[in-house]
Design a protein around this motif. Sequence first.
Motif, short mmCIF file in Angstrom:
data_model
loop_
_atom_site.label_atom_id
_atom_site.label_comp_id
_atom_site.label_asym_id
_atom_site.label_seq_id
_atom_site.Cartn_x
_atom_site.Cartn_y
_atom_site.Cartn_z
N LEU A 62 7.15 10.27 -1.57
CA LEU A 62 8.28 9.35 -1.69
C LEU A 62 9.59 10.12 -1.78
N ALA A 63 9.56 11.25 -2.46
CA ALA A 63 10.78 12.06 -2.58
C ALA A 63 11.20 12.60 -1.22
N VAL A 64 10.23 13.00 -0.42
CA VAL A 64 10.53 13.50 0.92
C VAL A 64 11.12 12.38 1.77
N LEU A 65 10.50 11.20 1.71
CA LEU A 65 11.02 10.04 2.44
C LEU A 65 12.44 9.69 1.98
N ALA A 66 12.63 9.70 0.67
CA ALA A 66 13.94 9.34 0.12
C ALA A 66 15.02 10.32 0.59
N THR A 111 0.85 -1.18 0.00
CA THR A 111 0.00 0.00 0.00
C THR A 111 0.89 1.24 0.00
N ASP A 112 0.40 2.32 -0.56
CA ASP A 112 1.21 3.52 -0.67
C ASP A 112 1.70 4.00 0.69
N ASN A 113 0.83 3.92 1.71
CA ASN A 113 1.23 4.45 3.01
C ASN A 113 2.12 3.49 3.79
N ALA A 114 2.50 2.35 3.20
CA ALA A 114 3.46 1.44 3.84
C ALA A 114 4.89 1.75 3.41
N ALA A 115 5.08 2.65 2.46
CA ALA A 115 6.42 2.92 1.95
C ALA A 115 7.35 3.44 3.05
N GLY A 116 6.82 4.27 3.93
CA GLY A 116 7.66 4.83 4.99
C GLY A 116 8.29 3.77 5.87
N SER A 117 7.54 2.71 6.16
CA SER A 117 8.08 1.65 7.00
C SER A 117 9.20 0.90 6.29
N LEU A 118 9.12 0.80 4.95
CA LEU A 118 10.20 0.17 4.20
C LEU A 118 11.48 1.01 4.28
N PHE A 119 11.34 2.33 4.12
CA PHE A 119 12.50 3.21 4.23
C PHE A 119 13.11 3.11 5.62
N ALA A 120 12.25 3.14 6.64
CA ALA A 120 12.74 3.09 8.02
C ALA A 120 13.50 1.80 8.31
N ALA A 121 13.09 0.71 7.67
CA ALA A 121 13.74 -0.58 7.87
C ALA A 121 14.99 -0.75 7.00
N GLY A 122 15.31 0.25 6.18
CA GLY A 122 16.48 0.17 5.32
C GLY A 122 16.31 -0.79 4.16
N GLU A 123 15.08 -0.95 3.68
CA GLU A 123 14.79 -1.93 2.64
C GLU A 123 14.70 -1.34 1.23
#
Length: 380
Positions: free
Chosen positions: A270-274, A232-244
């Motif tokens: 996504l750009a902000v998260l990145a 899901t789109d709002n799960a992307a942040g958790s992937l970044f946080a986990a270093g995935e």
Amino acid sequence: MADQQARTGGDKRPRRIPAIRWEEPPEGPVLVLLDQTRLPAEEVELVCTDAPALVEAIRSLAVRGAPLLGIAGAYGVALAAVRGFDVAEAAGALEGARPTAVNLSVGVRRAQAAHRAVLARTGDPAAAAAAALAAARTVHADDAEASARMAAHGLALLDELLPGGGLRILTHCNSGSLVSGGEGTAFAVALAAHRKGRLQRLWVDETRPLLQGARLTAYEAARNGMAYTLLTDNAAGSLFAAGEVDAVLIGADRIAADGSVANKVGSYPLAVLARYHHVPFIAVAPVTTVDPDTPDGASIDIEQRPGAEVTEATPPQVSTPRAGGGIPMAPLGTQAYNPAFDVTPPELVTAIVTEKGVVSPVTAEALVQLRTRSPQVTND
């Protein structure tokens, strides 16, 4: 007029059906489109015999994606010319079908210019129609070649930024062969990494509101045997946080003169998260997507989609939902904010990859140089 025809049944790996093609049956030339609103449930083609049918196909997202819209627009002008319809009227309708994707106007104007030039020189409508069709076919071929070059430049950039090991790439919306005369833009880079044994995982955002990641990118990844996971789109942040996530790759519908990138809504977060997680954020698009007449991101016309796409759920076999046509997901009368795109400012874009090379850092001056350079040069 548009007709539908099914081309494949239940085979899990049917032959690849091109997203767009020109055909000349005995009853007259037609433009044939793979109806992307029906994927992945079924592969059905739309047969357009005139520009109004193509306009409706564009608006309903049966045909979509910036590069492919440029091809469709050029073929639409040719279709009007070959069938003897009003070319100027057809061109105007096609240009207005979707406001954000600049490639649509580029394709329309290229075919229309070829038609006008020959008509003015010879006065022969048949010769002018042939010129429009030749221009459309050139737009199609040029895009296929650009796709291959973008894939090569993009993979080289990833090898430079992230040497060694498998790549975990996050992508948003759909940017493969369904949007291109070739293998796509951002997806083509991921596919090139897969073929080189460099892709460990393709993270596929579902992409609201029309789930073009879930329906279309996952469809293309499966057909190419890629290792992919839908989220899901709002799960992307958790992937970044986990270093995935090692890199984010997106396409673009319009790039302003200052380097602002308009892409499917959800790209900007996504750009902000990145940026926060020090992950490269890369836009991949042909040079025709760079619009020197749009000075900055605030000047990009953002298409607003029907609220029913958010407040109702509609199966993929049904075309674009209209109010009351799907399963209610919100109370009756709920208002929905449903922009099709958002804009990422240039300072959050690590690089823009085009068929002419890579721009990094992304600046207005670098984009001016990009538009005039020869195809194999890269800006360091």
